[in-house]
Design a protein around this motif. Structure first.
Motif, short mmCIF file in Angstrom:
data_model
loop_
_atom_site.label_atom_id
_atom_site.label_comp_id
_atom_site.label_asym_id
_atom_site.label_seq_id
_atom_site.Cartn_x
_atom_site.Cartn_y
_atom_site.Cartn_z
N ASP A 102 40.38 38.36 42.13
CA ASP A 102 38.92 39.12 42.25
C ASP A 102 37.98 38.08 42.91
N ILE A 103 38.07 36.83 42.47
CA ILE A 103 36.92 35.73 43.11
C ILE A 103 37.20 35.71 44.56
N GLY A 104 38.35 35.88 44.71
CA GLY A 104 39.05 35.47 46.40
C GLY A 104 38.52 36.69 47.13
N THR A 105 38.44 37.90 46.49
CA THR A 105 37.91 39.01 47.12
C THR A 105 36.42 38.95 47.30
N LEU A 106 35.78 38.51 46.38
CA LEU A 106 34.14 38.47 46.26
C LEU A 106 33.91 37.42 47.51
#
Length: 98
Positions: A58-62
């Motif tokens: 999720d953090i990679g996506t953000l």
């Protein structure tokens, strides 16, 4: 989502900046984990999830979303890592005094 005056929709850059400002404010107060990812930030964003519940993916996506918006996205990863450390430390059993 409209701006506070209701005159025009806010841009994704504005939504991103507001999200980061909220993370920063709440992080300084020790509660960044409770910040919700805005629903209108991006279709691929983990919308509605608490920041403390986000995964590394999720953090990679953000981070990718922030970079695509021309924003400094590394701050999301930094705040998330600090938040995860705090959550893990709080979950550890405290040693008993003997």
């Amino acid at each position: 989502m409209m701006d506070p005056e209701g005159s025009r929709p806010r841009s994704r850059q504005e939504l991103w900046d507001e999200f980061i400002d909220e993370l920063d404010r709440r992080g300084q107060a020790g509660s960044a984990a409770d910040v919700l990812v805005p629903a209108s930030l991006h279709p691929e964003a983990p919308a509605g999830k608490r920041f403390g519940e986000l995964t590394r993916i999720d953090i990679g996506t953000l981070t990718q979303i922030g970079n695509n918006l021309g924003r400094r996205a590394d701050v999301v990863k930094d705040i998330w890592e600090r938040t995860q450390k705090k959550l893990k430390a709080a979950a550890r059993p405290r040693p008993k005094n003997v």
